[in-house]
Design an enzyme around this catalytic site. Structure first.
Site, short mmCIF file in Angstrom:
data_model
loop_
_atom_site.label_atom_id
_atom_site.label_comp_id
_atom_site.label_asym_id
_atom_site.label_seq_id
_atom_site.Cartn_x
_atom_site.Cartn_y
_atom_site.Cartn_z
N CYS A 253 0.81 -1.24 0.00
CA CYS A 253 0.00 0.00 0.00
C CYS A 253 0.84 1.28 0.00
O CYS A 253 0.82 2.02 -0.98
CB CYS A 253 -0.94 -0.02 1.21
SG CYS A 253 -2.17 -1.32 1.10
N1 LIG Z 1 -2.47 -6.07 1.70
C1 LIG Z 1 -3.03 -5.04 2.27
O1 LIG Z 1 -2.77 -4.74 3.42
C2 LIG Z 1 -4.05 -4.20 1.54
C3 LIG Z 1 -4.82 -3.30 2.27
C4 LIG Z 1 -5.77 -2.53 1.62
C5 LIG Z 1 -5.91 -2.64 0.25
N2 LIG Z 1 -5.12 -3.51 -0.47
C6 LIG Z 1 -5.33 -3.58 -1.91
O2 LIG Z 1 -6.09 -4.74 -2.21
C7 LIG Z 1 -5.69 -5.30 -3.47
C8 LIG Z 1 -5.24 -6.74 -3.29
O3 LIG Z 1 -4.12 -6.74 -2.41
P1 LIG Z 1 -3.66 -8.06 -1.65
O4 LIG Z 1 -2.70 -7.59 -0.61
O5 LIG Z 1 -4.83 -8.88 -1.24
O6 LIG Z 1 -2.86 -8.80 -2.82
P2 LIG Z 1 -2.30 -10.31 -2.81
O7 LIG Z 1 -1.16 -10.33 -3.73
O8 LIG Z 1 -2.11 -10.77 -1.39
O9 LIG Z 1 -3.50 -11.16 -3.41
C9 LIG Z 1 -4.00 -11.01 -4.69
C10 LIG Z 1 -4.42 -12.39 -5.20
O10 LIG Z 1 -5.05 -12.17 -6.46
C11 LIG Z 1 -4.74 -13.28 -7.28
N3 LIG Z 1 -5.01 -12.91 -8.67
C12 LIG Z 1 -4.28 -12.11 -9.49
N4 LIG Z 1 -4.89 -11.98 -10.68
C13 LIG Z 1 -6.02 -12.72 -10.62
C14 LIG Z 1 -7.06 -12.98 -11.53
N5 LIG Z 1 -7.09 -12.45 -12.77
N6 LIG Z 1 -8.06 -13.81 -11.15
C15 LIG Z 1 -8.06 -14.36 -9.92
N7 LIG Z 1 -7.10 -14.14 -8.99
C16 LIG Z 1 -6.10 -13.32 -9.34
C17 LIG Z 1 -3.31 -13.58 -6.95
O11 LIG Z 1 -2.93 -14.89 -7.31
C18 LIG Z 1 -3.27 -13.35 -5.44
O12 LIG Z 1 -3.51 -14.53 -4.70
C19 LIG Z 1 -4.61 -4.36 -4.00
O13 LIG Z 1 -5.21 -3.40 -4.81
C20 LIG Z 1 -4.08 -3.71 -2.73
O14 LIG Z 1 -3.51 -2.44 -2.97
C21 LIG Z 1 -4.21 -4.30 0.16
#
Ligand SMILES: NC(=O)c1ccc[n+]([C@@H]2O[C@H](COP(=O)([O-])OP(=O)(O)OC[C@H]3O[C@@H](n4cnc5c(N)ncnc54)[C@H](O)[C@@H]3O)[C@@H](O)[C@H]2O)c1
Length: 396
Positions: A253
């Site tokens: 983030c």
């Molecule tokens: N991690 C945090 O603390 C946090 C907090 C708030 C917001 N976010 C936001 O949330 C979003 C996701 O972040 P995250 O940390 O969960 O990411 P992550 O990398 O932990 O998880 C994302 C998942 O999506 C899967 N993926 C990718 N493309 C795909 C597709 N086409 N179809 C199905 N699955 C797919 C990946 O394999 C992965 O398991 C981002 O935009 C991030 O900025 C993250």
């Protein structure tokens, strides 16, 4: 309701468990087949979600993971929770959001509520998701995720949730869905407001962290303790908010989201100068840390045995994305030191495994987990602490 969540990472799995816990039937979709298998065997891959919780939902039939996008059709709500990283030029990379939208376009033939939780710039839901999904009249809402992995005080249930939709009907459906497992829903007038609020929150942190990081350098050069100054300033009961200096910012983030705001700012002709400067300061912190370590070790670390303690980007989580520990280690190696690292939560990283702290000449504490052996750190010849936990040690 039948819910599909595309992406089963930190955000997607957290929402999946929240929704399953309030009686919805949830399918978690991920392109990572081994992750899908792991989740279906009841093994969580993130902090804050226990295996037993997952096993319970699987046994009750309220959660299943899948890599088959055909299960999307017939779902009442489809949540997009996929990565939104930066490309090699530090510009937004929306390829995952586009791929998730294309999956919906190809497989969903009955109308659903499509919610984007992935963090992105204002206009993403309207221009990059809804405009891309053709053939069916869906409802669209944006509800940016605010999960703070490892935070035991604020979780999905009690963290206020913003919702903005393309139509009042979309907002009403999204409020109904999120209201089933979140205590406090805040409707805003458009998805753009919700999207912008999320990236402004993270930009606020990025800029303030950069400010204290710059201040820590000023204080050190003045020969006073930056942390003591910050603690003293924090005694003011109004108009001041504490931030801690450190070796840089990590995770998915803070180092990333502000650049999404800078990108749209640039497109509308406003130079996002704070964001650019904050990036520069935070990205330069590993070099500052190494400069101080060299100075504190008599001017050279060539041939010295250095252990970097804590390589995830924050305490008590195993997430190494964008961690400043990577640059600290690389720069220490460039200075000729023999560098290992210790982080039992991370275990394996960049093809290396966690080593012991014992018998190192120098310990550089980048991140402090509760489980770390402080006595082993103190037994090293020289200790540089980036966390403020080790009283009396050199550090920032
Ligand atoms: N991690 C945090 O603390 C946090 C907090 C708030 C917001 N976010 C936001 O949330 C979003 C996701 O972040 P995250 O940390 O969960 O990411 P992550 O990398 O932990 O998880 C994302 C998942 O999506 C899967 N993926 C990718 N493309 C795909 C597709 N086409 N179809 C199905 N699955 C797919 C990946 O394999 C992965 O398991 C981002 O935009 C991030 O900025 C993250």
């Amino acid at each position: 309701m039948r819910i599909a969540i595309i992406g089963q990472g930190y955000v997607g799995l957290t929402i999946a468990v929240g929704a399953a816990g309030s009686g919805h039937s949830v399918v978690g979709i991920d392109v990572n087949v081994s992750l899908v298998d792991q989740l279906n065997s009841g093994k969580s891959h993130i902090e804050g979600i226990n295996d037993s919780e997952l096993v319970g939902f699987i046994a009750a039939g309220s959660y299943v993971a899948s890599s088959d996008p055909s299960v999307l059709d017939g779902c009442n709500v489809i949540v997009i929770a996929v990565p939104t990283p930066l490309d090699a030029d530090r510009n937004p990379d929306l390829s995952y959001v586009h791929a998730a939208s294309d999956l919906i376009s190809q497989h969903v033939k009955s109308p659903a509520l499509i919610v984007n939780e992935s963090t992105s710039y204002p206009g993403t839901l309207r221009k990059e998701i809804s405009a891309r999904i053709t053939g069916v009249e869906h409802l669209y809402a944006s509800s940016p995720e605010r999960v703070d992995p490892g935070n035991t005080e604020w979780g999905t249930k009690n963290t206020p949730r913003l919702i903005g939709g393309l139509t009042p009907e979309a907002v009403a459906k999204a409020v109904q869905f999120y209201g089933s497992f979140c205590d406090n829903i805040i409707e805003v007038s458009s998805p753009e407001v919700a999207e912008a609020a999320k990236i402004f929150e993270n930009t606020f942190r990025q800029v303030n962290i950069a400010l204290v990081n710059e201040f820590a350098q000023i204080a050190d050069a003045l020969g006073i303790s930056g942390r003591e100054v910050l603690d003293a300033a924090a005694t003011k009961p109004y108009g001041f908010m504490s931030f801690n200096p450190g070796p840089g910012v990590g995770g998915h983030c803070i180092p990333v989201d502000p650049s999404y705001l800078a990108h749209v700012a640039n497109e509308v002709g406003v130079p996002a100068t704070f964001i650019k400067r904050a990036n520069e300061v935070n990205l330069a912190m590993p070099a500052y840390v190494v400069k101080r370590v060299v100075a504190g070790s008599g001017g050279s670390i060539k041939g010295k045995k250095v252990v970097v303690v804590g390589v995830s980007y924050k305490s008590n989580v195993a997430d190494t994305r964008e961690t400043p520990a990577a640059a600290v280690i690389d720069l220490l190696r460039e200075k000729g030191a023999t560098v290992s690292w210790h982080d039992e939560l991370v275990g394996t990283w960049r093809g290396e495994t966690s080593s012991s702290i014992a018998s190192s000449d120098i310990a550089v504490v980048v991140t402090k987990h509760d489980s770390v052996d402080l006595d082993a750190i103190k037994a090293c010849g020289y200790v540089f602490d980036c966390t403020g936990y080790l009283a009396g040690a050199d550090g920032i």
